[in-house]
Write a protein that holds these residues in place. Sequence first.
Motif, PDB file in Angstrom:
ATOM      1  N   LEU A 199       9.791  -4.348  -0.116  1.00  0.00           N
ATOM      2  CA  LEU A 199      10.998  -4.133  -0.921  1.00  0.00           C
ATOM      3  C   LEU A 199      12.084  -5.159  -0.659  1.00  0.00           C
ATOM      4  O   LEU A 199      12.905  -5.433  -1.532  1.00  0.00           O
ATOM      5  CB  LEU A 199      11.530  -2.717  -0.642  1.00  0.00           C
ATOM      6  CG  LEU A 199      12.734  -2.240  -1.445  1.00  0.00           C
ATOM      7  CD1 LEU A 199      12.400  -2.182  -2.938  1.00  0.00           C
ATOM      8  CD2 LEU A 199      13.190  -0.865  -0.959  1.00  0.00           C
ATOM      9  N   ASN A 200      12.079  -5.765   0.544  1.00  0.00           N
ATOM     10  CA  ASN A 200      13.284  -6.453   0.980  1.00  0.00           C
ATOM     11  C   ASN A 200      12.911  -7.416   2.105  1.00  0.00           C
ATOM     12  O   ASN A 200      12.085  -7.091   2.955  1.00  0.00           O
ATOM     13  CB  ASN A 200      14.262  -5.373   1.493  1.00  0.00           C
ATOM     14  CG  ASN A 200      15.676  -5.840   1.687  1.00  0.00           C
ATOM     15  OD1 ASN A 200      15.979  -7.023   1.571  1.00  0.00           O
ATOM     16  ND2 ASN A 200      16.548  -4.903   2.003  1.00  0.00           N
ATOM     17  N   GLU A 209      18.453   6.923   5.336  1.00  0.00           N
ATOM     18  CA  GLU A 209      19.063   7.893   6.246  1.00  0.00           C
ATOM     19  C   GLU A 209      18.382   7.892   7.607  1.00  0.00           C
ATOM     20  O   GLU A 209      19.019   8.050   8.640  1.00  0.00           O
ATOM     21  CB  GLU A 209      18.991   9.295   5.626  1.00  0.00           C
ATOM     22  CG  GLU A 209      19.748  10.342   6.424  1.00  0.00           C
ATOM     23  CD  GLU A 209      19.776  11.687   5.720  1.00  0.00           C
ATOM     24  OE1 GLU A 209      20.064  12.689   6.389  1.00  0.00           O
ATOM     25  OE2 GLU A 209      19.505  11.726   4.500  1.00  0.00           O
ATOM     26  N   GLY A 210      17.067   7.671   7.622  1.00  0.00           N
ATOM     27  CA  GLY A 210      16.332   7.712   8.884  1.00  0.00           C
ATOM     28  C   GLY A 210      16.100   6.361   9.514  1.00  0.00           C
ATOM     29  O   GLY A 210      15.330   6.244  10.473  1.00  0.00           O
ATOM     30  N   ALA A 211      16.740   5.315   9.015  1.00  0.00           N
ATOM     31  CA  ALA A 211      16.536   3.983   9.576  1.00  0.00           C
ATOM     32  C   ALA A 211      16.898   3.980  11.051  1.00  0.00           C
ATOM     33  O   ALA A 211      17.941   4.478  11.464  1.00  0.00           O
ATOM     34  CB  ALA A 211      17.392   2.967   8.832  1.00  0.00           C
ATOM     35  N   TYR A 243       7.555   3.198   2.001  1.00  0.00           N
ATOM     36  CA  TYR A 243       7.784   1.843   1.484  1.00  0.00           C
ATOM     37  C   TYR A 243       9.131   1.288   1.937  1.00  0.00           C
ATOM     38  O   TYR A 243       9.289   0.071   2.060  1.00  0.00           O
ATOM     39  CB  TYR A 243       7.692   1.862  -0.043  1.00  0.00           C
ATOM     40  CG  TYR A 243       7.573   0.485  -0.657  1.00  0.00           C
ATOM     41  CD1 TYR A 243       6.458  -0.314  -0.434  1.00  0.00           C
ATOM     42  CD2 TYR A 243       8.586  -0.028  -1.469  1.00  0.00           C
ATOM     43  CE1 TYR A 243       6.352  -1.578  -0.993  1.00  0.00           C
ATOM     44  CE2 TYR A 243       8.487  -1.276  -2.038  1.00  0.00           C
ATOM     45  CZ  TYR A 243       7.367  -2.058  -1.793  1.00  0.00           C
ATOM     46  OH  TYR A 243       7.269  -3.314  -2.346  1.00  0.00           O
ATOM     47  N   PHE A 244      10.081   2.162   2.222  1.00  0.00           N
ATOM     48  CA  PHE A 244      11.410   1.719   2.653  1.00  0.00           C
ATOM     49  C   PHE A 244      11.426   1.244   4.105  1.00  0.00           C
ATOM     50  O   PHE A 244      12.392   0.614   4.533  1.00  0.00           O
ATOM     51  CB  PHE A 244      12.431   2.843   2.469  1.00  0.00           C
ATOM     52  CG  PHE A 244      12.627   3.253   1.033  1.00  0.00           C
ATOM     53  CD1 PHE A 244      13.427   2.509   0.181  1.00  0.00           C
ATOM     54  CD2 PHE A 244      11.995   4.377   0.526  1.00  0.00           C
ATOM     55  CE1 PHE A 244      13.608   2.871  -1.141  1.00  0.00           C
ATOM     56  CE2 PHE A 244      12.166   4.759  -0.799  1.00  0.00           C
ATOM     57  CZ  PHE A 244      12.976   4.002  -1.637  1.00  0.00           C
ATOM     58  N   ALA A 300       0.824  -1.215   0.000  1.00  0.00           N
ATOM     59  CA  ALA A 300       0.000   0.000   0.000  1.00  0.00           C
ATOM     60  C   ALA A 300       0.856   1.262   0.000  1.00  0.00           C
ATOM     61  O   ALA A 300       0.378   2.340  -0.380  1.00  0.00           O
ATOM     62  CB  ALA A 300      -0.928   0.009   1.214  1.00  0.00           C
ATOM     63  N   HIS A 301       2.128   1.142   0.407  1.00  0.00           N
ATOM     64  CA  HIS A 301       3.030   2.296   0.469  1.00  0.00           C
ATOM     65  C   HIS A 301       3.919   2.418  -0.776  1.00  0.00           C
ATOM     66  O   HIS A 301       4.814   3.281  -0.810  1.00  0.00           O
ATOM     67  CB  HIS A 301       3.923   2.192   1.710  1.00  0.00           C
ATOM     68  CG  HIS A 301       3.166   2.151   3.001  1.00  0.00           C
ATOM     69  ND1 HIS A 301       2.473   3.229   3.499  1.00  0.00           N
ATOM     70  CD2 HIS A 301       2.991   1.152   3.901  1.00  0.00           C
ATOM     71  CE1 HIS A 301       1.915   2.911   4.647  1.00  0.00           C
ATOM     72  NE2 HIS A 301       2.206   1.649   4.916  1.00  0.00           N
TER      73      HIS A 301
END
Length: 220
Positions: free
Chosen positions: A144-145, A152-154, A118-119, A111-112
């Motif tokens: 995605l994975n 950067e914000g993980a 989505y990340f 949905a993202h």
Amino acid sequence: MYHDCTQVLDSDATTYPDDPPVELAPHTTFEKDGYRVTELGFGTHSGTHIDAPSHTEPDGRTLDSFPIETFVFDAVLVDCRGKAAREPIDRTDLPKSTGGDLLVFHTGWDAHWGTDAYFDHPYLSAEAARWCADNGYHVAIDALNVDPTPTEGAGDVSGNAKDKPEGVPAHHALLGTDHLIVENLTNLDGLPEQFTLDAFPLSVSDADGSPVRAVAEFQP
């Protein structure tokens, strides 16, 4: 009954950070040339795709080394739609009984697609991935994975710095044991718990991965 589970490949397709973007451009046109040809540009892990062991394993097999019937999977749907951003799918989330040869993790994160959110998808813990491999399962996900995706914000999204990705342990657990990974599925709502998933890769020599047309088959 057929159910298309494939993301559309277009210029807005979400790709893994630093992977080649998906590009479509007119090569010939009706107005100029009398016929139409579109030039495509994309990486081997674009859109809905399948990972070969050679994606992360130096001596891993390429897709063309697998028999074609490998890509017709006896799939089992695993409902993980309650998982939050960057929350791991743990061993306790996996089915208690075994059957089939592919676990399809339904997170609802498709949905993202096309957004920054989505990340920040849920992902498989290393323990869960090892269990899948030990029990003979290939893995698919509507995200995605199967590992957390570096951004950067993980670590800020969940408020836990430990959620910052380090390596690809789920990929190694699966691909290192000749189990395949299908990523970026979509449209899993309405599928039964068990179904057939056809996910045929392009016939590319020495491929570490390939876009697929992922189609679920089941009796209504």
